[in-house]
Design a protein around this motif. Structure first.
Motif, short mmCIF file in Angstrom:
data_model
loop_
_atom_site.label_atom_id
_atom_site.label_comp_id
_atom_site.label_asym_id
_atom_site.label_seq_id
_atom_site.Cartn_x
_atom_site.Cartn_y
_atom_site.Cartn_z
N SER A 34 0.80 -1.32 0.05
CA SER A 34 -0.11 -0.10 -0.02
C SER A 34 0.85 1.02 -0.05
CB SER A 34 -0.88 -0.03 1.40
OG SER A 34 -0.40 0.13 2.33
N GLU A 35 2.15 1.20 0.15
CA GLU A 35 3.20 2.14 0.11
C GLU A 35 3.10 2.81 -1.29
OE1 GLU A 35 6.81 1.31 2.13
OE2 GLU A 35 5.67 0.80 3.98
N LYS A 36 2.82 1.89 -2.07
CA LYS A 36 3.09 2.25 -3.70
C LYS A 36 1.82 2.54 -4.28
CE LYS A 36 7.38 0.87 -4.23
NZ LYS A 36 8.39 1.57 -4.52
N GLY A 37 0.50 2.25 -3.64
CA GLY A 37 -0.83 2.67 -4.04
C GLY A 37 -1.91 1.61 -3.46
N ILE A 38 -2.90 1.32 -4.26
CA ILE A 38 -4.06 0.79 -3.63
C ILE A 38 -3.74 -0.88 -3.69
CG2 ILE A 38 -6.24 0.01 -4.23
CD1 ILE A 38 -7.01 2.91 -4.82
N VAL A 39 -3.72 -1.54 -2.79
CA VAL A 39 -3.85 -2.93 -2.85
C VAL A 39 -4.57 -3.57 -1.70
CG1 VAL A 39 -1.56 -3.34 -1.64
CG2 VAL A 39 -2.38 -5.13 -3.08
N GLN A 40 -5.38 -4.66 -1.96
CA GLN A 40 -5.97 -5.22 -0.95
C GLN A 40 -6.53 -6.76 -1.21
OE1 GLN A 40 -8.98 -1.93 -2.14
NE2 GLN A 40 -10.34 -3.38 -1.28
N ILE A 41 -7.05 -7.45 -0.45
CA ILE A 41 -7.42 -8.61 -0.33
C ILE A 41 -8.65 -8.79 -1.43
CG2 ILE A 41 -8.23 -10.70 0.47
CD1 ILE A 41 -6.44 -10.20 2.97
N ALA A 42 -8.84 -9.19 -2.43
CA ALA A 42 -9.96 -9.27 -3.36
C ALA A 42 -10.94 -10.64 -3.06
CB ALA A 42 -9.51 -9.31 -4.74
N ASN A 43 -10.09 -11.89 -2.97
CA ASN A 43 -10.78 -13.14 -2.88
C ASN A 43 -9.91 -13.82 -1.81
OD1 ASN A 43 -11.84 -12.25 -5.19
ND2 ASN A 43 -11.58 -14.03 -6.45
N ASP A 44 -10.85 -14.19 -0.58
CA ASP A 44 -10.29 -15.27 0.26
C ASP A 44 -10.86 -16.37 -0.16
OD1 ASP A 44 -9.57 -16.94 2.40
OD2 ASP A 44 -10.73 -15.73 4.12
N ASN A 45 -10.39 -17.13 -1.09
CA ASN A 45 -11.05 -18.28 -1.79
C ASN A 45 -11.12 -19.70 -0.82
OD1 ASN A 45 -11.72 -17.14 -4.04
ND2 ASN A 45 -9.61 -17.39 -5.13
N ALA A 46 -9.88 -19.86 -0.57
CA ALA A 46 -9.80 -21.25 0.38
C ALA A 46 -8.60 -21.05 1.31
CB ALA A 46 -9.56 -22.40 -0.73
N THR A 47 -8.46 -22.24 2.06
CA THR A 47 -7.39 -21.86 3.00
C THR A 47 -6.06 -22.09 2.12
OG1 THR A 47 -8.45 -23.43 4.62
CG2 THR A 47 -6.16 -23.36 4.94
N GLY A 48 -5.23 -21.13 2.33
CA GLY A 48 -3.99 -20.92 1.61
C GLY A 48 -4.11 -20.64 0.02
N GLN A 49 -5.23 -19.95 0.01
CA GLN A 49 -5.44 -19.37 -1.81
C GLN A 49 -6.11 -18.02 -1.60
OE1 GLN A 49 -8.26 -20.45 -5.33
NE2 GLN A 49 -6.93 -22.28 -4.59
N ILE A 50 -5.57 -17.07 -1.52
CA ILE A 50 -5.78 -15.55 -1.55
C ILE A 50 -5.31 -14.99 -2.65
CG2 ILE A 50 -5.64 -13.62 -0.08
CD1 ILE A 50 -5.44 -15.38 2.31
N VAL A 51 -6.30 -13.96 -3.14
CA VAL A 51 -5.93 -13.31 -4.37
C VAL A 51 -5.91 -11.69 -3.88
CG1 VAL A 51 -6.74 -12.43 -6.59
CG2 VAL A 51 -7.01 -14.90 -5.94
#
Length: 315
Positions: free
Chosen positions: A153-170
């Motif tokens: 976020s020091e470079k701009g907008i970034v956030q968690i879009a999908n918490d899909n499954a255990t160990g799989q985040i976008v």
């Protein structure tokens, strides 16, 4: 047996999707015809014999996936007597939430197709090409992903879009910020952090123009109480009030898809032991195995699969 229908999102599409259902079942064919008429486009032709590049345009993919899911649901009901009210809950991944609402009787098929066309166009045009990016973190916890986003976020907008499954985040956001977050995740020892080939940075604050467009479109849409509760992406809990559903569909455009939590809740507090994925492929069925143990997953994308599931449900 307590079961839930779960409806897939973008990424499950392929040329030929739904054709076997349309060929086998008149009720399925009718759904495709209704979507074609609503959009004033032979979307079904594009789905079955078109070019993959055109099918994967967001404005086409979203209503196409919905049509495929609703065709499977129509065939289940007409041919095998499995009705939406046999399910305990419905849920959908991102655009799949619209499919879930249509299946549950909150939206008509026609209105859903039109809303998804608006949504697809709005999401595609919300951010200039090349300005946004998405990255998948494999083997990461939510805490790992949030820590990476804090660096990025020091470079701009970034956030968690999908918490899909255990160990799989976008992650999603501006290119430099997503790249920095992905590198921070690697530096922290996350198993894998890879940039994704996507057409837009979905489910982040950059999608605010699309959220505004959907707020206007949904304000005019007739949303009825669903026949079964919808476990939605924003709250990861069952929702039935039309005003809450409408509000959360707007929030969903920029908000996190809480899919892991949704499945965990249905399998836990909701006591669901069987999940069925109507429409295209098995993306959500595969995710189930990473989220909860001891539940059954069923992909409902062929005539034989529908028949087998109905036999399991009806005995």
């Amino acid at each position: 047996m307590a079961f839930a229908f779960i409806f897939p999102g973008q990424g499950s599409q392929f040329v030929g999707m739904g054709q076997a259902l349309a060929d086998a079942f008149p009720a399925a064919r009718e759904v495709f015809d209704r979507v074609d008429t609503a959009l004033e486009q032979k979307l079904s032709d594009l789905m079955w014999t078109g070019e993959v590049d055109e099918l994967t345009l967001t404005a086409n993919t979203q209503p196409a996936l919905m049509a495929c899911s609703l065709a499977a649901m129509a065939a289940l009901d007409a041919e095998f007597g499995v009705n939406i009210t046999d399910a305990k809950f419905v849920a959908g991944h991102s655009l799949g939430e619209y499919s879930a609402l249509a299946a549950a009787g909150s939206l008509t098929i026609e209105d859903t197709a039109k809303l998804l066309r608006i949504r697809g166009n709005a999401m595609q045009s919300a951010v200039p090409v090349g300005a946004g990016a998405m990255a998948a973190l494999l083997g990461a916890s939510v805490e790992d992903a949030e820590a990476a986003c804090a660096v990025g976020s020091e470079k701009g907008i970034v956030q968690i879009a999908n918490d899909n499954a255990t160990g799989q985040i976008v992650l999603s956001g501006e290119v430099a910020a997503v790249e920095a977050a992905a590198q921070a995740a690697r530096d922290a020892g996350v198993k894998k952090a890879m940039m994704l080939n996507v057409s837009a940075p979905f489910h982040c604050d950059l999608m605010k123009p699309a959220a505004d467009a959907m707020e206007g479109a949904l304000a005019e849409a007739c949303i009825l109480p669903p026949l079964v509760p919808v476990v939605n992406n924003i709250q990861a809990r069952p929702i039935s009030d039309p005003d809450d559903l409408r509000e959360d569909l707007v929030k969903q455009v920029t908000g996190r898809v809480r899919w892991r939590e949704s499945i965990e809740w249905m399998a836990g507090d909701g006591s669901v032991d069987t999940f069925a994925e109507p429409g295209c492929g098995k993306v959500l069925t595969v995710m189930l195995r990473r989220i909860v143990k001891g539940v059954s997953g069923n992909q409902l994308d062929t005539p034989d699969a529908l028949k087998a599931f109905a036999k399991e449900i009806k005995g």
